[in-house]
Write a protein that holds these residues in place. Structure first.
Motif, PDB file in Angstrom:
ATOM      1  N   CYS A 257      68.770 -67.417  10.396  1.00  0.00           N
ATOM      2  CA  CYS A 257      68.948 -67.865   9.020  1.00  0.00           C
ATOM      3  C   CYS A 257      67.646 -67.611   8.266  1.00  0.00           C
ATOM      4  N   LYS A 258      67.775 -67.578   6.958  1.00  0.00           N
ATOM      5  CA  LYS A 258      66.619 -67.289   6.112  1.00  0.00           C
ATOM      6  C   LYS A 258      66.465 -68.427   5.108  1.00  0.00           C
ATOM      7  N   ILE A 259      65.288 -69.058   5.104  1.00  0.00           N
ATOM      8  CA  ILE A 259      65.021 -70.203   4.231  1.00  0.00           C
ATOM      9  C   ILE A 259      63.852 -69.854   3.323  1.00  0.00           C
ATOM     10  N   GLY A 260      64.099 -69.892   2.003  1.00  0.00           N
ATOM     11  CA  GLY A 260      63.091 -69.508   1.020  1.00  0.00           C
ATOM     12  C   GLY A 260      62.033 -70.566   0.793  1.00  0.00           C
ATOM     13  N   GLU A 261      61.025 -70.201   0.022  1.00  0.00           N
ATOM     14  CA  GLU A 261      59.884 -71.078  -0.253  1.00  0.00           C
ATOM     15  C   GLU A 261      60.307 -72.410  -0.872  1.00  0.00           C
ATOM     16  N   ARG A 262      59.573 -73.478  -0.471  1.00  0.00           N
ATOM     17  CA  ARG A 262      59.665 -74.816  -1.062  1.00  0.00           C
ATOM     18  C   ARG A 262      61.035 -75.477  -0.902  1.00  0.00           C
ATOM     19  N   CYS A 263      61.838 -75.046   0.052  1.00  0.00           N
ATOM     20  CA  CYS A 263      63.096 -75.755   0.313  1.00  0.00           C
ATOM     21  C   CYS A 263      62.793 -77.090   0.973  1.00  0.00           C
ATOM     22  N   ASN A 264      63.630 -78.085   0.703  1.00  0.00           N
ATOM     23  CA  ASN A 264      63.507 -79.398   1.312  1.00  0.00           C
ATOM     24  C   ASN A 264      64.815 -79.699   2.030  1.00  0.00           C
ATOM     25  N   ILE A 265      64.749 -79.784   3.359  1.00  0.00           N
ATOM     26  CA  ILE A 265      65.936 -79.977   4.187  1.00  0.00           C
ATOM     27  C   ILE A 265      65.890 -81.390   4.735  1.00  0.00           C
ATOM     28  N   GLY A 266      66.811 -82.221   4.280  1.00  0.00           N
ATOM     29  CA  GLY A 266      66.807 -83.638   4.604  1.00  0.00           C
ATOM     30  C   GLY A 266      67.140 -83.945   6.053  1.00  0.00           C
ATOM     31  N   GLN A 267      67.349 -85.219   6.323  1.00  0.00           N
ATOM     32  CA  GLN A 267      67.624 -85.705   7.671  1.00  0.00           C
ATOM     33  C   GLN A 267      69.021 -85.308   8.127  1.00  0.00           C
ATOM     34  N   ASN A 268      69.150 -84.942   9.406  1.00  0.00           N
ATOM     35  CA  ASN A 268      70.442 -84.661  10.036  1.00  0.00           C
ATOM     36  C   ASN A 268      71.191 -83.521   9.346  1.00  0.00           C
ATOM     37  N   VAL A 269      70.479 -82.469   8.988  1.00  0.00           N
ATOM     38  CA  VAL A 269      71.060 -81.272   8.379  1.00  0.00           C
ATOM     39  C   VAL A 269      71.138 -80.187   9.445  1.00  0.00           C
ATOM     40  N   VAL A 270      72.250 -79.433   9.449  1.00  0.00           N
ATOM     41  CA  VAL A 270      72.374 -78.281  10.337  1.00  0.00           C
ATOM     42  C   VAL A 270      72.536 -77.040   9.478  1.00  0.00           C
ATOM     43  N   VAL A 271      71.653 -76.056   9.704  1.00  0.00           N
ATOM     44  CA  VAL A 271      71.738 -74.771   9.016  1.00  0.00           C
ATOM     45  C   VAL A 271      72.178 -73.756  10.072  1.00  0.00           C
ATOM     46  N   PHE A 272      73.393 -73.255   9.949  1.00  0.00           N
ATOM     47  CA  PHE A 272      73.997 -72.385  10.950  1.00  0.00           C
ATOM     48  C   PHE A 272      73.451 -70.957  10.862  1.00  0.00           C
ATOM     49  N   PRO A 273      73.708 -70.148  11.903  1.00  0.00           N
ATOM     50  CA  PRO A 273      73.182 -68.780  11.917  1.00  0.00           C
ATOM     51  C   PRO A 273      73.604 -67.971  10.685  1.00  0.00           C
TER      52      PRO A 273
END
Length: 193
Positions: free
Chosen positions: A35-51
């Motif tokens: 997966c690709k996550i850009g600058e300054r993202c905020n990923i909260g608690q108990n989050v799943v980012v799939f392939p």
């Protein structure tokens, strides 16, 4: 690489992820491969980012959200607490549909409220605002304000999330920024002067 972004000790980051500078990944979240996550993202608690998920810059993901393969979030997207994406139109436990994931794009600046559901293959327009608990079963226009189950459009919003009031000439002004908007042929455009 890890010093470029923050990861809570309970988070799991799989090999093969692209995570940009300034990202924050909080408690019990799982970032899966490719997966690709850009600058300054905020990923909260108990989050799943799939392939193969793609997140643009400055995406804010609140707690308890799963972002499935096939989802693309452009810059400045807000995903509210416990909102839901799907990625298969007709899931069955006994039928493998991994090759049938359907793409959903959440365009720049859009907000999806708490506990809302976005059915796969339905895109969310630029700066659209989906109210809490809404169930999106069709694509949403740029700047549209939608609520309910199924989600229905009840108006238009500015880039700052204020409901727009259009005059007889189809013009509206954001009360916070004084940005001007035009409603024409059931579409809203920001007017840059």
């Amino acid at each position: 690489m890890e010093d470029k972004y923050f990861t809570h000790p309970t988070a799991v980051i799989d090999e093969g992820c692209e995570i940009a500078e300034g990202v924050k990944i909080w408690h019990f979240s799982h970032i899966m491969p490719n997966c690709k996550i850009g600058e300054r993202c905020n990923i909260g608690q108990n989050v799943v980012v799939f392939p193969k998920v793609i997140l643009g810059e400055n995406v804010k993901i609140q707690n308890n959200v799963s972002i499935y393969t096939g989802v693309i979030c452009e810059d400045d997207v807000f995903l509210g607490p416990s909102m839901v994406f799907t990625n298969v139109i007709n899931p069955r436990s006994a039928v493998n549909r991994r090759g049938e994931y359907t793409r959903t794009t959440v365009k720049k600046g859009a907000s999806i409220g708490a506990n809302a559901t976005v059915v796969c293959g339905k895109d969310v327009g630029r700066y659209a605002f989906i109210g809490a608990g809404a169930v999106v079963t069709k694509s949403i226009a740029d700047y549209a304000l939608v609520v309910g189950n199924p989600a229905k459009q009840i108006g238009w919003v500015s880039e700052y999330g204020h409901k727009l009031q259009f005059n007889d000439q189809g013009m509206a002004v954001c009360p916070e920024t004084n940005q001007k908007y035009k409603l024409e042929n059931a579409k809203v455009f920001r007017i840059d002067e």
